[in-house]
Design a protein around this motif. Structure first.
Motif, PDB file in Angstrom:
ATOM      1  N   GLU A  52       0.774  -1.225   0.177  1.00 27.93           N
ATOM      2  CA  GLU A  52      -0.120   0.001  -0.024  1.00 27.93           C
ATOM      3  C   GLU A  52       0.854   1.185  -0.090  1.00 27.93           C
ATOM      4  OE1 GLU A  52      -3.320   0.512  -0.145  1.00 27.93           O
ATOM      5  OE2 GLU A  52      -3.546  -1.618  -0.480  1.00 27.93           O
ATOM      6  N   GLY A  53       2.211   1.135   0.279  1.00 28.89           N
ATOM      7  CA  GLY A  53       2.915   2.308   0.443  1.00 28.89           C
ATOM      8  C   GLY A  53       2.600   3.225   1.377  1.00 28.89           C
ATOM      9  N   THR A  54       2.054   2.888   2.543  1.00 28.57           N
ATOM     10  CA  THR A  54       1.777   3.626   3.688  1.00 28.57           C
ATOM     11  C   THR A  54       1.511   2.558   4.947  1.00 28.57           C
ATOM     12  OG1 THR A  54       0.490   5.426   4.654  1.00 28.57           O
ATOM     13  CG2 THR A  54      -0.692   3.708   3.557  1.00 28.57           C
ATOM     14  N   LYS A  55       1.642   3.386   6.214  1.00 24.66           N
ATOM     15  CA  LYS A  55       1.462   2.421   7.599  1.00 24.66           C
ATOM     16  C   LYS A  55       0.344   2.951   8.183  1.00 24.66           C
ATOM     17  CE  LYS A  55       6.117   0.729   8.181  1.00 24.66           C
ATOM     18  NZ  LYS A  55       7.411   0.493   9.043  1.00 24.66           N
ATOM     19  N   VAL A  56      -0.337   2.191   8.915  1.00 30.14           N
ATOM     20  CA  VAL A  56      -1.113   2.599  10.017  1.00 30.14           C
ATOM     21  C   VAL A  56      -0.810   1.996  11.343  1.00 30.14           C
ATOM     22  CG1 VAL A  56      -2.924   3.120   8.430  1.00 30.14           C
ATOM     23  CG2 VAL A  56      -2.862   0.814   9.668  1.00 30.14           C
ATOM     24  N   SER A  57      -1.146   2.824  12.334  1.00 33.75           N
ATOM     25  CA  SER A  57      -0.644   2.221  13.986  1.00 33.75           C
ATOM     26  C   SER A  57      -1.998   1.357  14.165  1.00 33.75           C
ATOM     27  CB  SER A  57      -0.627   3.302  14.737  1.00 33.75           C
ATOM     28  OG  SER A  57       0.611   4.166  14.677  1.00 33.75           O
ATOM     29  N   PHE A  58      -1.693   0.237  14.718  1.00 37.79           N
ATOM     30  CA  PHE A  58      -2.831  -0.500  15.178  1.00 37.79           C
ATOM     31  C   PHE A  58      -2.348  -1.539  16.258  1.00 37.79           C
ATOM     32  CE2 PHE A  58      -0.300  -3.347  12.548  1.00 37.79           C
ATOM     33  CZ  PHE A  58      -0.434  -4.653  12.860  1.00 37.79           C
ATOM     34  N   MET A  59      -3.435  -1.789  17.132  1.00 42.93           N
ATOM     35  CA  MET A  59      -3.110  -2.582  18.254  1.00 42.93           C
ATOM     36  C   MET A  59      -3.609  -4.217  18.015  1.00 42.93           C
ATOM     37  SD  MET A  59      -4.412   0.028  20.984  1.00 42.93           S
ATOM     38  CE  MET A  59      -3.708  -0.812  22.671  1.00 42.93           C
ATOM     39  N   ILE A  60      -3.142  -5.000  18.569  1.00 37.97           N
ATOM     40  CA  ILE A  60      -3.520  -6.568  18.791  1.00 37.97           C
ATOM     41  C   ILE A  60      -3.640  -6.814  20.409  1.00 37.97           C
ATOM     42  CG2 ILE A  60      -2.884  -8.876  18.071  1.00 37.97           C
ATOM     43  CD1 ILE A  60      -0.903  -7.961  16.136  1.00 37.97           C
ATOM     44  N   GLY A  61      -4.973  -7.055  20.390  1.00 39.76           N
ATOM     45  CA  GLY A  61      -5.261  -7.655  21.819  1.00 39.76           C
ATOM     46  C   GLY A  61      -6.134  -8.786  21.737  1.00 39.76           C
ATOM     47  N   THR A  62      -6.789  -9.173  22.944  1.00 36.31           N
ATOM     48  CA  THR A  62      -7.734 -10.318  23.076  1.00 36.31           C
ATOM     49  C   THR A  62      -8.919 -10.163  23.711  1.00 36.31           C
ATOM     50  OG1 THR A  62      -7.505 -12.644  23.527  1.00 36.31           O
ATOM     51  CG2 THR A  62      -6.551 -11.179  24.977  1.00 36.31           C
ATOM     52  N   MET A  63      -9.910 -10.887  23.586  1.00 38.40           N
ATOM     53  CA  MET A  63     -10.752 -11.302  24.642  1.00 38.40           C
ATOM     54  C   MET A  63     -10.789 -11.885  25.713  1.00 38.40           C
ATOM     55  SD  MET A  63     -14.406 -11.398  22.126  1.00 38.40           S
ATOM     56  CE  MET A  63     -15.705 -10.854  23.268  1.00 38.40           C
ATOM     57  N   ILE A  64     -11.001 -11.492  26.762  1.00 38.01           N
ATOM     58  CA  ILE A  64     -10.927 -12.342  28.137  1.00 38.01           C
ATOM     59  C   ILE A  64     -12.368 -12.939  28.406  1.00 38.01           C
ATOM     60  CG2 ILE A  64     -10.192 -12.535  30.500  1.00 38.01           C
ATOM     61  CD1 ILE A  64      -7.857 -11.792  28.928  1.00 38.01           C
ATOM     62  N   GLU A  65     -12.500 -14.089  28.010  1.00 33.32           N
ATOM     63  CA  GLU A  65     -14.010 -14.802  27.900  1.00 33.32           C
ATOM     64  C   GLU A  65     -13.732 -16.018  28.683  1.00 33.32           C
ATOM     65  OE1 GLU A  65     -15.568 -14.829  24.223  1.00 33.32           O
ATOM     66  OE2 GLU A  65     -13.278 -14.698  23.261  1.00 33.32           O
ATOM     67  N   ILE A  66     -12.439 -16.765  28.992  1.00 33.65           N
ATOM     68  CA  ILE A  66     -12.227 -17.830  29.497  1.00 33.65           C
ATOM     69  C   ILE A  66     -11.662 -17.676  30.796  1.00 33.65           C
ATOM     70  CG2 ILE A  66     -10.932 -19.971  29.099  1.00 33.65           C
ATOM     71  CD1 ILE A  66     -11.258 -19.752  26.080  1.00 33.65           C
ATOM     72  N   PRO A  67     -12.194 -18.219  31.701  1.00 35.75           N
ATOM     73  CA  PRO A  67     -11.765 -17.993  33.107  1.00 35.75           C
ATOM     74  C   PRO A  67     -10.182 -18.233  33.435  1.00 35.75           C
ATOM     75  CG  PRO A  67     -13.437 -19.199  33.537  1.00 35.75           C
ATOM     76  CD  PRO A  67     -13.489 -19.314  31.928  1.00 35.75           C
ATOM     77  N   ARG A  68      -9.806 -19.311  32.475  1.00 34.33           N
ATOM     78  CA  ARG A  68      -8.192 -19.416  32.512  1.00 34.33           C
ATOM     79  C   ARG A  68      -7.416 -18.136  32.258  1.00 34.33           C
ATOM     80  NH1 ARG A  68      -3.377 -21.044  30.374  1.00 34.33           N
ATOM     81  NH2 ARG A  68      -2.243 -22.731  31.435  1.00 34.33           N
ATOM     82  N   ALA A  69      -7.835 -17.636  31.193  1.00 36.06           N
ATOM     83  CA  ALA A  69      -7.320 -16.303  30.407  1.00 36.06           C
ATOM     84  C   ALA A  69      -7.233 -15.244  31.663  1.00 36.06           C
ATOM     85  CB  ALA A  69      -8.107 -15.644  29.377  1.00 36.06           C
ATOM     86  N   ALA A  70      -8.213 -14.973  32.283  1.00 37.38           N
ATOM     87  CA  ALA A  70      -8.288 -14.078  33.556  1.00 37.38           C
ATOM     88  C   ALA A  70      -7.215 -14.466  34.424  1.00 37.38           C
ATOM     89  CB  ALA A  70      -9.763 -13.821  34.141  1.00 37.38           C
TER      90      ALA A  70
END
Length: 331
Positions: A199-217
């Motif tokens: 694309e010849g350009t960049k955008v700032s972005f974030m990568i995160g997650t859903m905490i929806e499984i008790p183990r993840a918490a």
């Protein structure tokens, strides 16, 4: 202090929510886009494919459709954050289960009826809620998430070139083990490099997650080493913590409320004692390793007044709810 976002999957929903004062999208469910118009044909083609090449061919048809959706949503949300959840439901939800519809699908796809029936049978799950869905799909069929990430970031780059500010946040659903997240994040970053180069350009972005499984918490400190934000999926977190199916609990919940076993329906208002404890643990552990960790919720609890107050008390950055509940959440 608390931001109010919306759960929106279409430009129309996003526009309605902005008029009500939403300050971003906290949950954009990409699977809802798969059912629009003729797209379901390409989705089913992808599911019927027996190999990676066949799936990639079908996904190539879906790419411009998803990209167009994201462009339209980014335009509406001009400058506000948009959290996009990658594919979450199990694949069998995209296939017909009655014989008449299966026959119709076989004719459209130009395959024998038996092929469709066999695929439906092979994807059957006894407990889909705990089955092959969320990030588990991304791990086993990485080309699906590759296409979605490419669509999101290509859309962001193209909208940016039109002078619109984009703030994409890509969310991996149903993570319970750190390695699930890191494998997918590494792959997503490679896709991003390819897109930005093309694309010849960049955008700032974030990568995160859903905490929806008790183990993840419970292991949130380890997940936060790689995840840049947490969104608490309180619908699923409630289901898994109580062991109640949200779709079936109506058969006994009224009696539980009448007898005082439960003070309130935990799917309507956050159970602060149990589910709330997991949320507190998740936020505290996450911020113990990433002090600026952005946290919010995207379950329907985001429009419940008592739940909104709880989210404020535990230090969340935002709550997200359906467009028409935004005024209630704001109030």
């Amino acid at each position: 202090k608390l931001k109010i976002r919306t759960n929106a999957d279409t430009p129309t929903d996003a526009r309605v929510a902005r008029k009500f004062g939403a300050e971003g999208i906290g949950l954009c469910r990409t699977e809802h886009m798969f059912f629009e118009g003729d797209r379901i044909i390409s989705v089913r083609e992808m599911i019927l494919a027996d190999n990676t090449a066949g799936r990639a061919c079908a996904l190539e048809k879906l790419l411009p459709m998803q990209r167009g959706d994201f462009e339209a949503i980014f335009e509406v949300m001009d400058g506000l954050p948009v959290t996009v959840r990658l594919l979450d439901p199990p694949l069998h939800e995209f296939l017909p289960h009655d014989v008449a519809s299966q026959k119709e699908m076989a004719e459209v796809m130009k395959v024998p009826l038996e092929t469709v029936k066999n695929k439906v049978t092979s994807l059957h799950e006894f407990n889909p809620m705990l089955g092959h869905r969320g990030c588990r799909l991304g791990v086993t069929y990485p080309e699906i998430y590759d296409m979605q990430v490419r669509a999101i970031l290509e859309a962001a780059c193209r909208v940016k070139k039109r002078g619109i500010r984009v703030v994409p946040e890509i969310m991996i659903p149903l993570v319970g083990v750190v390695r699930e997240f890191t494998i997918l994040k590494d792959r997503m970053q490679k896709v991003a490099e390819t897109v930005f180069s093309a694309e010849g350009t960049k955008v700032s972005f974030m990568i995160g997650t859903m905490i929806e499984i008790p183990r993840a918490a419970l292991v949130a400190d380890h997940i936060a080493e790689s995840a840049e934000f947490f969104s608490f999926g309180t619908n699923d977190l409630t289901q898994m913590t109580f062991g109640y199916s949200r779709d079936d609990a109506a058969m006994f919940l009224n009696e539980y409320l009448r007898q005082g076993i439960l003070e309130k329906d935990p799917f309507q208002s956050i159970d602060e004692e149990g589910v709330g404890q997991l949320i507190r643990v998740g936020i505290e552990k996450g911020r113990s390793v990433r002090k600026d960790l952005k946290t919010g919720i995207c379950g329907e609890h985001g429009g419940d007044p008592a739940s909104v107050k709880f989210c404020h008390r535990v230090g969340m950055n935002y709550v997200s709810c359906s467009p028409y509940r935004v005024p209630i959440a704001r109030l």
